[in-house]
Each structure stands twice: as structure tokens, then as C-alpha cells.
Design a protein around this motif. Sequence first.
Motif, PDB file in Angstrom:
ATOM      1  N   LEU A  93       0.837  -1.199   0.000  1.00  0.00           N
ATOM      2  CA  LEU A  93       0.000   0.000   0.000  1.00  0.00           C
ATOM      3  C   LEU A  93       0.873   1.251   0.000  1.00  0.00           C
ATOM      4  CD1 LEU A  93      -2.918   0.896  -0.048  1.00  0.00           C
ATOM      5  CD2 LEU A  93      -2.932   0.898   2.462  1.00  0.00           C
ATOM      6  N   GLU A  94       1.985   1.195   0.731  1.00  0.00           N
ATOM      7  CA  GLU A  94       2.903   2.333   0.741  1.00  0.00           C
ATOM      8  C   GLU A  94       3.486   2.564  -0.662  1.00  0.00           C
ATOM      9  OE1 GLU A  94       5.694   1.219   3.735  1.00  0.00           O
ATOM     10  OE2 GLU A  94       4.557   2.156   5.371  1.00  0.00           O
ATOM     11  N   ASP A  95       3.880   1.427  -1.344  1.00  0.00           N
ATOM     12  CA  ASP A  95       4.407   1.552  -2.724  1.00  0.00           C
ATOM     13  C   ASP A  95       3.351   2.119  -3.660  1.00  0.00           C
ATOM     14  OD1 ASP A  95       6.795   0.534  -1.896  1.00  0.00           O
ATOM     15  OD2 ASP A  95       6.383  -1.529  -2.590  1.00  0.00           O
ATOM     16  N   LEU A  96       2.112   1.629  -3.517  1.00  0.00           N
ATOM     17  CA  LEU A  96       1.026   2.096  -4.371  1.00  0.00           C
ATOM     18  C   LEU A  96       0.766   3.579  -4.164  1.00  0.00           C
ATOM     19  CD1 LEU A  96      -1.257   1.543  -6.379  1.00  0.00           C
ATOM     20  CD2 LEU A  96      -2.688   0.838  -4.449  1.00  0.00           C
ATOM     21  N   ALA A  97       0.758   3.995  -2.887  1.00  0.00           N
ATOM     22  CA  ALA A  97       0.521   5.410  -2.587  1.00  0.00           C
ATOM     23  C   ALA A  97       1.618   6.273  -3.194  1.00  0.00           C
ATOM     24  CB  ALA A  97       0.468   5.611  -1.073  1.00  0.00           C
ATOM     25  N   GLY A  98       2.860   5.756  -3.190  1.00  0.00           N
ATOM     26  CA  GLY A  98       3.962   6.502  -3.810  1.00  0.00           C
ATOM     27  C   GLY A  98       3.783   6.623  -5.318  1.00  0.00           C
ATOM     28  N   ASP A  99       3.342   5.538  -5.970  1.00  0.00           N
ATOM     29  CA  ASP A  99       3.110   5.563  -7.425  1.00  0.00           C
ATOM     30  C   ASP A  99       1.996   6.538  -7.777  1.00  0.00           C
ATOM     31  OD1 ASP A  99       5.073   3.692  -7.757  1.00  0.00           O
ATOM     32  OD2 ASP A  99       3.695   1.964  -7.910  1.00  0.00           O
ATOM     33  N   VAL A 100       0.913   6.515  -6.976  1.00  0.00           N
ATOM     34  CA  VAL A 100      -0.206   7.427  -7.234  1.00  0.00           C
ATOM     35  C   VAL A 100       0.254   8.876  -7.094  1.00  0.00           C
ATOM     36  CG1 VAL A 100      -2.463   8.198  -6.399  1.00  0.00           C
ATOM     37  CG2 VAL A 100      -1.977   5.744  -6.589  1.00  0.00           C
ATOM     38  N   ARG A 101       1.072   9.165  -6.031  1.00  0.00           N
ATOM     39  CA  ARG A 101       1.565  10.539  -5.819  1.00  0.00           C
ATOM     40  C   ARG A 101       2.432  10.986  -7.002  1.00  0.00           C
ATOM     41  NH1 ARG A 101       4.187   9.689  -1.593  1.00  0.00           N
ATOM     42  NH2 ARG A 101       6.281   9.643  -2.468  1.00  0.00           N
ATOM     43  N   GLN A 102       3.311  10.060  -7.470  1.00  0.00           N
ATOM     44  CA  GLN A 102       4.195  10.393  -8.599  1.00  0.00           C
ATOM     45  C   GLN A 102       3.394  10.678  -9.871  1.00  0.00           C
ATOM     46  OE1 GLN A 102       7.199   7.471  -9.282  1.00  0.00           O
ATOM     47  NE2 GLN A 102       8.114   8.546 -11.002  1.00  0.00           N
ATOM     48  N   SER A 103       2.368   9.834 -10.143  1.00  0.00           N
ATOM     49  CA  SER A 103       1.507  10.042 -11.316  1.00  0.00           C
ATOM     50  C   SER A 103       0.754  11.352 -11.201  1.00  0.00           C
ATOM     51  CB  SER A 103       0.517   8.877 -11.458  1.00  0.00           C
ATOM     52  OG  SER A 103       1.177   7.669 -11.725  1.00  0.00           O
ATOM     53  N   LEU A 104       0.309  11.689  -9.985  1.00  0.00           N
ATOM     54  CA  LEU A 104      -0.436  12.930  -9.772  1.00  0.00           C
ATOM     55  C   LEU A 104       0.459  14.133 -10.051  1.00  0.00           C
ATOM     56  CD1 LEU A 104      -3.022  14.339  -8.836  1.00  0.00           C
ATOM     57  CD2 LEU A 104      -2.210  14.115  -6.477  1.00  0.00           C
ATOM     58  N   GLU A 105       1.708  14.056  -9.618  1.00  0.00           N
ATOM     59  CA  GLU A 105       2.630  15.185  -9.802  1.00  0.00           C
ATOM     60  C   GLU A 105       3.008  15.382 -11.276  1.00  0.00           C
ATOM     61  OE1 GLU A 105       5.836  14.093  -7.296  1.00  0.00           O
ATOM     62  OE2 GLU A 105       4.858  14.773  -5.430  1.00  0.00           O
ATOM     63  N   SER A 106       3.050  14.233 -12.047  1.00  0.00           N
ATOM     64  CA  SER A 106       3.456  14.333 -13.457  1.00  0.00           C
ATOM     65  C   SER A 106       2.276  14.575 -14.389  1.00  0.00           C
ATOM     66  CB  SER A 106       4.187  13.053 -13.878  1.00  0.00           C
ATOM     67  OG  SER A 106       3.331  11.921 -13.784  1.00  0.00           O
ATOM     68  N   ALA A 107       1.032  14.366 -13.913  1.00  0.00           N
ATOM     69  CA  ALA A 107      -0.147  14.537 -14.767  1.00  0.00           C
ATOM     70  C   ALA A 107      -0.346  16.005 -15.099  1.00  0.00           C
ATOM     71  CB  ALA A 107      -1.384  13.974 -14.073  1.00  0.00           C
ATOM     72  N   GLU A 108      -0.422  16.289 -16.407  1.00  0.00           N
ATOM     73  CA  GLU A 108      -0.687  17.662 -16.831  1.00  0.00           C
ATOM     74  C   GLU A 108      -1.365  17.646 -18.193  1.00  0.00           C
ATOM     75  OE1 GLU A 108       2.786  19.956 -17.609  1.00  0.00           O
ATOM     76  OE2 GLU A 108       3.903  18.282 -18.455  1.00  0.00           O
ATOM     77  N   TYR A 109      -2.091  18.679 -18.501  1.00  0.00           N
ATOM     78  CA  TYR A 109      -2.792  18.817 -19.774  1.00  0.00           C
ATOM     79  C   TYR A 109      -2.115  19.916 -20.566  1.00  0.00           C
ATOM     80  CZ  TYR A 109      -6.297  20.158 -23.200  1.00  0.00           C
ATOM     81  OH  TYR A 109      -6.931  20.467 -24.365  1.00  0.00           O
TER      82      TYR A 109
END
Length: 570
Positions: free
Chosen positions: A281-297
Motif C-alpha cells: 500500500l505504501e508503494d502504491l501510494a507513492g506511485d499514485v503521488r508520482q503520477s499525480l505530480e506528473s499529470a498535466e494537460y
Amino acid sequence: MLLQLDIHNVALIDGISIELGEGFNVLTGETGAGKSIIIDSINAVLGDRVSREIIRTGAQSALIEAVFRVDADRIRDIMNEMGMEPEEDGTLILSREISQSGRNTCRINGKMVSAAFMKAIGERLIDMHGQHDNQSLLKTEHHIELLDSFAGESLRSAKDEYSALLGQYREVWAKLRALSGDPGERERKMDLLKFQADEIRKARLKASEDEELGRQKTLLLNAEKISNTLAAVYDLLFAGSGGSSALDAMNESLSRFSSVAGLDESYGEMYRRLQDLVYQLEDLAGDVRQSLESAEYDPAVLEEIEERLDLIYRLKRKYGSSIPEILEFCQEAEKQLEELEKSEETAKALSEELAVLENRLYEAACRLSAERVKAASLLENKISRQLEDLEMKKAKFSVDIRFDTAPPGPSGRKYGSNGLDKVEFLISPNVGEPLKPLARIASGGEMSRVMLAVKTILAEVDRIPVLIFDEIDTGISGKAAQKVGEKLSYISRGHQVLCVTHQAQIACIADHNYLIEKMVEEGKTRTKVTKLDESDKTKEIARLIGGETTEASLKYAEEMIRAAKKAQTA
């Protein structure tokens, strides 16, 4: 071989079945008894045009069926054209039904076919000869084939050589013609090919590029939705705004489980599993945070992708449904362009090759013609002797061979499959008359004897298995009629012969005799056919001799039959 002929409701015939034998078959009978009906029925089942007027009065339809036994290889090619295979035993059944409504139904071995196809098959099975028939010998285009067949191996070898050269000549000619088209058209084609190849090359397409761009476009179009979803998930898993997160709850559970983990192995196993889930869950939360930071339009990136996809779409519309097909089209265009750019050089080389082949082909055509001239001289002598036997002692038969001497050029030397020769059989029946085509012989008797003489000589090379002579003896009698009978008997050694005759000299030589009679029963006239035994054959020969059967005519008939048998065995 024609084994059986069944005729139903044709003119005066309500229903007859004739079983024919090998060798020489003769049909006799009074004038008007129905002999011509049988011949017309055979022509009909062979695909000739026929009127519904032949249908017997009171009947709704007429049916004719002919059963053959043939060499399967002789008809295999034409049968295959219709998706049919010859029967293994060589049985071939042709049937034709003519109805009052005007409908014609043709069948071969039970399968419906066109009358034209039935006619094509029929031409390989039966050759019809009579005073007014369109015999194969009257078709000038057949004469060269008959002469070549008569000539034998020496001509066949020359023809094989010519045919091989002709194939090469036509192949080179086709290539040269394709290159030597309209120069303006060639330039336009080169410009088009160059444009097409340049357009594809400039696009710098990559395999599966359109699929990857489509995936990126989908992500950009859903950028806001993706960002919101990732933020909400991260908050629930880790941040826990407004309360504890899922990770907090998992850590609390792990802390409490540690107090009992050492009491039993099963609890220890559960503790370790829970500990693994916390790490995941900690790894997953890190992946989600990284994707959130890189997501842009980025609208500019989306516009660039859409332009690229639009370019690929336009190329697909013009050059292929996929990128591999577009690239393949480009390669083919470049290949054609290269060939056209080299066309001048290629055309010159082909022209030189064609000139060499033309000389060789002309020499081969000359050799082929020379072989025909030798064969023609031999054929003329043989047929002249046959005509002499048939009491046409003054007749002159000639094979006219015209060689195309035109110089090479756009309108000269039209090489055909048979070379540069045109062949036609000519005849002068009487002294002082010029040689004329066979079709222009005035006398029916002369025509019949000429046809018979030619058929006698060509019997061994003529591959048509069944020959029918319809009153070929018209206009002759006595010794000439006897000679006709002998010739027909000779031909029947290699073919099945069917002859309609009024001559006793011919009927007495037959292997099988059939009597055609017209009878009136129950107020209706009908025709019947009877196969004659030896006794009935003698009576029929006697009738043909004198019109009436007398003791003298019977005795003479017996003598004629004995003499005929003796001559055949001699």
C-alpha cells in the motif's frame, strides 16, 4: 462411342430407345419414315438451335437423351471449365428438354448447362456429315489442323519449336509495348509516382505509430478526469484529510496484531501477510503521488498529436489501410519510378531482343510451312486416289497453302499459333473446272464423296470418336455406292460410324442394321426403330434392291451380304 439414344415426343416419335453398337451402324427406311427426325434429335442434344415445333402434337415437352462412352482426357479441360469432372468409367450423358413454353433445359451428367456449352462438348463427340450440314471439313479454319495432324511427327517437331519461339516473342513484345506508350502519359505517371513516394517518405512513418498516438490522445483528452481521480485516491490511501487514511488504519492494525503474533504460528503468518500489504500500500501510494505530480494537460501537445493522426489518416485513405500497407505502397511506387526512368534503356534492349527473336521466329515459320507443303503433296495424292475409287476419276484435289510474305512492321507478319500459313482444301470435280473451296461444290453426291475421301485418309488422325453420315450416298449408285460402303466400313475400324442410307450396297456392309418405320396406331402416326437380325437384314436389303421383297431379291441380298463379309475379312 454413342451407346444409346432415347427420344421422346419429337415429331412422329412418341418414345424410342436405340442401342447402338461399335463399328458401322446403318439406318434404313422408306422416305418420310422418320430418319431425318433421328438426325435432328441428335443435332438437338449436341446443342444446335431447335424450335419448339419439333414437339409431338399433344405433348407439353420433348426430351432427347444420348449416352456416350468417351476418353475422359478428351473432354476433361472443357468439363473443368464448368466445375465438372468426367466420370471414371467414361460415361457421359447429354440430355435436352424442349417445352411448349419455349424453355430449353440442357444437362450433362445431370448438371444443368447452357446450350453453348453442350455444343462445345458435342463438337468433340460427333462429326455430322450430310448434304446440308455445316460439317467440320467445310470450316476452312479446321483445314490447317487436319493437315498438321496428317503430317505427323516431323511437322509436330517444327511446330513445337515455332510455338516456343512465339511464346518468347509475344512476351518481349508485350513488355516493349508497355514501355513504348504515350511519352506524355509516361511523364505524367512518373510525376505521380514521385509525388506519392515523396509524400510517404516525408511523413517518416513508424510501425504501430498510429496506435501509440491514439493512446496518448486518449490520455490528454481525459487529463482532468485522471488528475481528479488520482488526487482523491491518494487522499484516501495516504493523506487522510478530514480523518485517518487507509494506510493509517493498516498501520494501526499491524501494531495491534504484533501483540499476539508470537503466540501461535498461524497468528504470526497473518501478521506477516498484513505487514506485506502495508508495504504494498505504501508503494502504491507513492506511485499514485508520482503520477499525480506528473499529470498535466498540454493543449499544444494534443494539437500536435491530432495533426499527426490526421496526416496518417489521409495517407491511409490514399495508400493503404495500415502503416505497413502505406510503406509497401511507397516501395512499389519507387520501384515503378525506377523502371520508368530506365525505360528508354530497357526499351532499346527489348527492341534488339525482339528483332533477334523475329528473325528466328520467321525462320521457324518458314520451316513449318515447308513441312506443310511436303505433307500437302502427299495428302493430295492420297485423296485423289480415294476419289478415283469413288468414281470421281477426273476430280482434282488440292491443298492451297498461302504464306504471309509481308515484311515485318506494325501491319506485317501477323504471327499466329499455326505460323504464317493459311490452309484451304480445294476441289475441281470435273475436267475444265477451276479449283474451288469445298463449300462451293454444287453436286450433293460429289460433296458426299469428297467428304468421304478426305475422312478416309484422315481417319487415323481425326480424334472425333463418332461420325454420322446422313444420306451421304445421295446422287450416287452402283459401283460408286459400293465404294462408299467400303470406305465407311474402313473408317468404322477406328471410329463409330452411323449412316442413314437408301443404298443396298452400303447397308449390306454394316455391322449393325436398324429399320425405321412409320406406323398408324389408334388414329395416330408414329415412328419406330427396330434393330434387325440377320434374317430381317436380308429382307431389308432385298427391299432396298427392288422396292418389293421377292425370292430373286432375297437371293441377291444374301449374295451381297456374303460378298461384303468376305471382302471385310480379306
